[in-house]
Design a protein around this motif. Structure first.
Motif, PDB file in Angstrom:
ATOM      1  N   ALA A  97       0.814  -1.213   0.000  1.00 17.70           N
ATOM      2  CA  ALA A  97       0.000   0.000   0.000  1.00 17.70           C
ATOM      3  C   ALA A  97       0.851   1.267   0.000  1.00 17.70           C
ATOM      4  O   ALA A  97       0.485   2.277  -0.612  1.00 17.70           O
ATOM      5  CB  ALA A  97      -0.935  -0.003   1.210  1.00 17.70           C
ATOM      6  N   LYS A  98       2.001   1.231   0.673  1.00 22.82           N
ATOM      7  CA  LYS A  98       2.891   2.394   0.647  1.00 22.82           C
ATOM      8  C   LYS A  98       3.433   2.638  -0.757  1.00 22.82           C
ATOM      9  O   LYS A  98       3.534   3.801  -1.199  1.00 22.82           O
ATOM     10  CB  LYS A  98       4.053   2.187   1.620  1.00 22.82           C
ATOM     11  N   ALA A  99       3.811   1.573  -1.442  1.00 24.26           N
ATOM     12  CA  ALA A  99       4.295   1.726  -2.818  1.00 24.26           C
ATOM     13  C   ALA A  99       3.205   2.318  -3.699  1.00 24.26           C
ATOM     14  O   ALA A  99       3.450   3.221  -4.513  1.00 24.26           O
ATOM     15  CB  ALA A  99       4.749   0.375  -3.362  1.00 24.26           C
ATOM     16  N   TYR A 100       1.992   1.814  -3.544  1.00 22.26           N
ATOM     17  CA  TYR A 100       0.858   2.305  -4.334  1.00 22.26           C
ATOM     18  C   TYR A 100       0.577   3.779  -4.025  1.00 22.26           C
ATOM     19  O   TYR A 100       0.303   4.568  -4.928  1.00 22.26           O
ATOM     20  CB  TYR A 100      -0.376   1.462  -4.025  1.00 22.26           C
ATOM     21  N   THR A 101       0.663   4.157  -2.750  1.00 29.38           N
ATOM     22  CA  THR A 101       0.376   5.532  -2.340  1.00 29.38           C
ATOM     23  C   THR A 101       1.406   6.515  -2.880  1.00 29.38           C
ATOM     24  O   THR A 101       1.051   7.571  -3.438  1.00 29.38           O
ATOM     25  CB  THR A 101       0.336   5.629  -0.802  1.00 29.38           C
ATOM     26  N   ALA A 102       2.683   6.195  -2.712  1.00 28.15           N
ATOM     27  CA  ALA A 102       3.734   7.106  -3.168  1.00 28.15           C
ATOM     28  C   ALA A 102       3.674   7.308  -4.672  1.00 28.15           C
ATOM     29  O   ALA A 102       3.842   8.428  -5.174  1.00 28.15           O
ATOM     30  CB  ALA A 102       5.100   6.572  -2.760  1.00 28.15           C
ATOM     31  N   GLY A 152      -4.082  -1.629  -4.721  1.00 31.82           N
ATOM     32  CA  GLY A 152      -4.533  -0.428  -4.035  1.00 31.82           C
ATOM     33  C   GLY A 152      -3.958  -0.308  -2.641  1.00 31.82           C
ATOM     34  O   GLY A 152      -2.917  -0.869  -2.311  1.00 31.82           O
ATOM     35  N   GLY A 153      -4.691   0.415  -1.793  1.00 34.84           N
ATOM     36  CA  GLY A 153      -4.246   0.665  -0.431  1.00 34.84           C
ATOM     37  C   GLY A 153      -3.597   2.030  -0.303  1.00 34.84           C
ATOM     38  O   GLY A 153      -2.808   2.421  -1.160  1.00 34.84           O
ATOM     39  N   VAL A 154      -3.957   2.758   0.735  1.00 34.21           N
ATOM     40  CA  VAL A 154      -3.350   4.065   1.004  1.00 34.21           C
ATOM     41  C   VAL A 154      -2.812   4.073   2.427  1.00 34.21           C
ATOM     42  O   VAL A 154      -3.548   3.811   3.379  1.00 34.21           O
ATOM     43  CB  VAL A 154      -4.360   5.213   0.814  1.00 34.21           C
ATOM     44  N   ILE A 155      -1.539   4.332   2.569  1.00 30.36           N
ATOM     45  CA  ILE A 155      -0.878   4.445   3.867  1.00 30.36           C
ATOM     46  C   ILE A 155      -0.214   5.820   3.931  1.00 30.36           C
ATOM     47  O   ILE A 155       0.514   6.207   3.017  1.00 30.36           O
ATOM     48  CB  ILE A 155       0.200   3.361   4.052  1.00 30.36           C
ATOM     49  N   THR A 156      -0.476   6.542   5.019  1.00 31.82           N
ATOM     50  CA  THR A 156       0.040   7.918   5.107  1.00 31.82           C
ATOM     51  C   THR A 156       0.956   8.090   6.314  1.00 31.82           C
ATOM     52  O   THR A 156       0.785   8.981   7.132  1.00 31.82           O
ATOM     53  CB  THR A 156      -1.114   8.927   5.141  1.00 31.82           C
ATOM     54  N   GLY A 172       6.520   3.058  -7.745  1.00 30.49           N
ATOM     55  CA  GLY A 172       6.676   3.354  -6.330  1.00 30.49           C
ATOM     56  C   GLY A 172       7.313   2.208  -5.583  1.00 30.49           C
ATOM     57  O   GLY A 172       7.223   1.045  -5.991  1.00 30.49           O
ATOM     58  N   LEU A 173       7.964   2.544  -4.483  1.00 31.08           N
ATOM     59  CA  LEU A 173       8.595   1.584  -3.591  1.00 31.08           C
ATOM     60  C   LEU A 173       8.031   1.769  -2.195  1.00 31.08           C
ATOM     61  O   LEU A 173       7.959   2.894  -1.698  1.00 31.08           O
ATOM     62  CB  LEU A 173      10.113   1.810  -3.559  1.00 31.08           C
ATOM     63  N   GLY A 174       7.623   0.680  -1.555  1.00 29.79           N
ATOM     64  CA  GLY A 174       7.139   0.735  -0.190  1.00 29.79           C
ATOM     65  C   GLY A 174       7.843  -0.294   0.664  1.00 29.79           C
ATOM     66  O   GLY A 174       8.064  -1.416   0.214  1.00 29.79           O
ATOM     67  N   VAL A 175       8.223   0.092   1.877  1.00 32.50           N
ATOM     68  CA  VAL A 175       8.821  -0.859   2.810  1.00 32.50           C
ATOM     69  C   VAL A 175       8.111  -0.763   4.155  1.00 32.50           C
ATOM     70  O   VAL A 175       7.612   0.295   4.538  1.00 32.50           O
ATOM     71  CB  VAL A 175      10.340  -0.642   2.993  1.00 32.50           C
ATOM     72  N   SER A 176       8.056  -1.895   4.857  1.00 35.92           N
ATOM     73  CA  SER A 176       7.403  -1.927   6.161  1.00 35.92           C
ATOM     74  C   SER A 176       7.991  -3.062   6.976  1.00 35.92           C
ATOM     75  O   SER A 176       8.391  -4.095   6.432  1.00 35.92           O
ATOM     76  CB  SER A 176       5.890  -2.120   5.995  1.00 35.92           C
TER      77      SER A 176
END
Length: 241
Positions: A97-102, A152-156, A172-176
């Motif tokens: 979701a972070k990758a999708y959001t960015a 999808g998914g939105v993380i802020t 986009g790239l997301g890490v968690s």
């Protein structure tokens, strides 16, 4: 004895850095394909093990950090999910979701990391409710599912950055897997080491999309709260070698 040693080494390598592949059950839903330039996914992926093992660390709870990393293309297709260490299973969906959001909220004029979106999406903020705009597709929570699809998914909060090449957003790239502040540091550093972090402009330090820490108890504008005393400064994050 030599054969046993080879098997043991292989097991360690798989445990420390593993990829996901498409699950057979995914065939029930429409699938696209990753449209990132050839070699981009592998280039970004290989930075994860480098960054989590940096001598100065990335702040947060664990050292080395235990992380999920996800990559999407400009259309939001999930291109890759990898994990290093015993990362929290729940962080897989958050990384995606972070990758999708960015990717979804950056363009060729302005880069916004997920850390930059924190303040405006809190109650009373101008973007309050944004987190509900693109729900994560829960059909693909299972590990190994979702590759090639738009989940999808939105993380802020911190941990997601857009990928840039030739002045254009390409994904986009997301890490968690750790604190939001450590997640941001890792994503930002991975992107920089991959050579995909030349952004057109941003609301962070030096016109970037780096994290802006709040100097008060109530983050405003594009600010993000501190997580732990060990948080890396924006300057330290930027000075990754």
């Amino acid at each position: 004895m030599r054969k046993m040693l080879i098997v043991a080494v292989a097991a360690v390598c798989i445990a420390s850095f593993s990829h996901e592949s498409r699950a057979s059950g995914d065939d029930d839903f429409p699938q696209g394909r990753c449209k990132l330039p050839q070699g981009t996914v592998a280039l970004v992926e290989k930075q994860l093990s480098t960054v989590v093992n940096l001598a100065d660390g990335n702040g947060g709870i664990f050292k080395p950090n235990r992380m999920w990393a996800a990559i999407v293309d400009r259309e939001g297709h999930l291109c890759s999910v990898i994990v290093t260490g015993d990362a929290w299973p729940g962080s897989r969906a958050i990384a995606i979701a972070k990758a999708y959001t960015a990717n979804g909220f950056s363009n060729d004029a302005l880069a916004l990391s997920t850390a930059n979106l924190y303040a405006a999406t809190q109650p009373g903020g101008s973007l309050y409710g944004l987190n509900n705009s693109n729900p994560f597709d829960a059909r693909f929570l299972e590990q190994g599912s979702g590759i090639g699809r738009t989940l999808g998914g939105v993380i802020t909060f911190g941990g997601g950055v857009a990928l840039y090449a030739g002045g254009k957003v390409i994904g986009g790239l997301g890490v968690s897997g750790d604190s939001a502040c450590a997640d941001h540091a890792i994503a930002y550093r991975m992107r920089k080491l991959a050579g995909l972090g030349t952004v057109p402009g941003g609301e962070g330090p030096n016109n970037t999309d780096n994290i802006v820490y709040s100097t008060s108890g109530s983050p405003m504008g594009f600010e993000h709260p501190h997580c732990f005393p060990t948080d890396l400064s924006a300057a330290a994050i930027e000075n990754t070698h």
